[in-house]
Write an enzyme that holds these catalytic residues in place. Sequence first.
Site, PDB file in Angstrom:
ATOM      1  N   HIS A 113      76.463  -3.560   2.399  1.00 52.33           N
ATOM      2  CA  HIS A 113      75.423  -2.938   1.554  1.00 52.33           C
ATOM      3  C   HIS A 113      75.625  -1.567   1.469  1.00 52.33           C
ATOM      4  O   HIS A 113      75.497  -0.761   2.552  1.00 52.33           O
ATOM      5  CB  HIS A 113      74.026  -3.353   2.114  1.00 52.33           C
ATOM      6  CG  HIS A 113      73.745  -4.604   1.668  1.00 52.33           C
ATOM      7  ND1 HIS A 113      72.508  -5.397   2.173  1.00 52.33           N
ATOM      8  CD2 HIS A 113      74.555  -5.713   1.214  1.00 52.33           C
ATOM      9  CE1 HIS A 113      72.564  -6.377   1.912  1.00 52.33           C
ATOM     10  NE2 HIS A 113      73.917  -7.009   1.206  1.00 52.33           N
ATOM     11  N   HIS A 201      77.041   5.193   2.606  1.00 49.28           N
ATOM     12  CA  HIS A 201      77.476   4.468   3.797  1.00 49.28           C
ATOM     13  C   HIS A 201      77.251   2.816   3.771  1.00 49.28           C
ATOM     14  O   HIS A 201      76.381   2.353   3.156  1.00 49.28           O
ATOM     15  CB  HIS A 201      77.168   4.943   4.993  1.00 49.28           C
ATOM     16  CG  HIS A 201      75.684   4.801   5.333  1.00 49.28           C
ATOM     17  ND1 HIS A 201      74.813   5.579   4.620  1.00 49.28           N
ATOM     18  CD2 HIS A 201      74.915   3.651   5.992  1.00 49.28           C
ATOM     19  CE1 HIS A 201      73.743   5.508   5.113  1.00 49.28           C
ATOM     20  NE2 HIS A 201      73.731   4.249   5.755  1.00 49.28           N
TER      21      HIS A 201
END
Length: 271
Positions: A113, A201
Site C-alpha cells: 500500500h 513508500h
Amino acid sequence: MKRAFSSSSLVEYSSSEDEDDTEKSVKRKKLPTLSASLVVAAPVDNPSLHQGRKRNTPHVDGQWAAHVFISLGLNRKSPLFSLLSEAIKSAKDDVPTLNDFWSKDGDTAPELHVSLSRPIYLRAYQREDLKRAVKSLALTHPRFTISFSTFSELTNDERTRAFLTIEVGAGHHQLSQLSTALAPTLQSFRQKDYYAEPRFHASIAWALLDETSPSESHTQFLTVPGIPSRSIDKLNKKYQSGLSESMNFYDADTLCVKIGKDVFSWHLKGP
C-alpha cells in the site's frame, strides 16, 4: 367581599385536578429499558488483542477512520516478495520484535500500500463524498509505473510505531499529482493534507516504539527506540540493487479508499 362557591363547582374543580395529575403521571412514565442485545457497545482499546498497538485517536460515535492509497498486488512467488522476505529476516537480527504484514495471512495474497493521505476521520454523511472524490481521481488520472529505490525507517505522527519501509523511485511525480488533487476534498472535511514533502513508500514491517511516558508503557510487549541506522544501511547495501531492478517495476492501476473495515477500489484511467 369574599366570593362564594357552590358545592357543585368545588366538585368540578377537584375532578379537573385529578385528571391533570393522571395526565402528568402518564407523561412521566419511564420507557422500558432496551434489551442488552440491542445496545451497541463502543469499541474497547485493548492493545493485547492487537500485538500492543493502541488506538491513536479515541473512538467517537459516528466517526469513521479512512485513508486513501494505491494498492499493488504482490505475488508470493515473485522476486520482489522473496527479496522483501529476506530483508525482513535480516532486519530482525537487529530488531527481533519486527512484525511483517503478511505471515499471519498465509492464504491471502499480500499487497503493498502506497498511501496518498494521512489517516482521515469522517462523519457518517461524508463517507459517500470521499468515495465519489476518489472515484473521480481514478477516472481522470492515467495509470503509471512504480518502482522502489531504497529501504528506510519512518514513524507514525504519534511516534508509537516505527516502520521498515521501501521508498518509491519511479512514480513519485504521479503520486504527488494524485495527493495534490485529493487535498481540496480533505480540506473540505477539515482534515490535514498529506505531507508538504511526501516520502511515498510502502511499509513492510513494524515495531512498537518506546513510550515517552512510563505510565503509558506497554507492560507485556517489547518496545524499541527505533530501527537502528546500521540495520537500514545493511539492508540497502545488500538488497538495494535488487530492489530497483526492472523486474520489480509495477503497474499502478488501482486507487483505493478504506473506510472503517471496508475497502473500495477503482481502476485508474487506461492509456
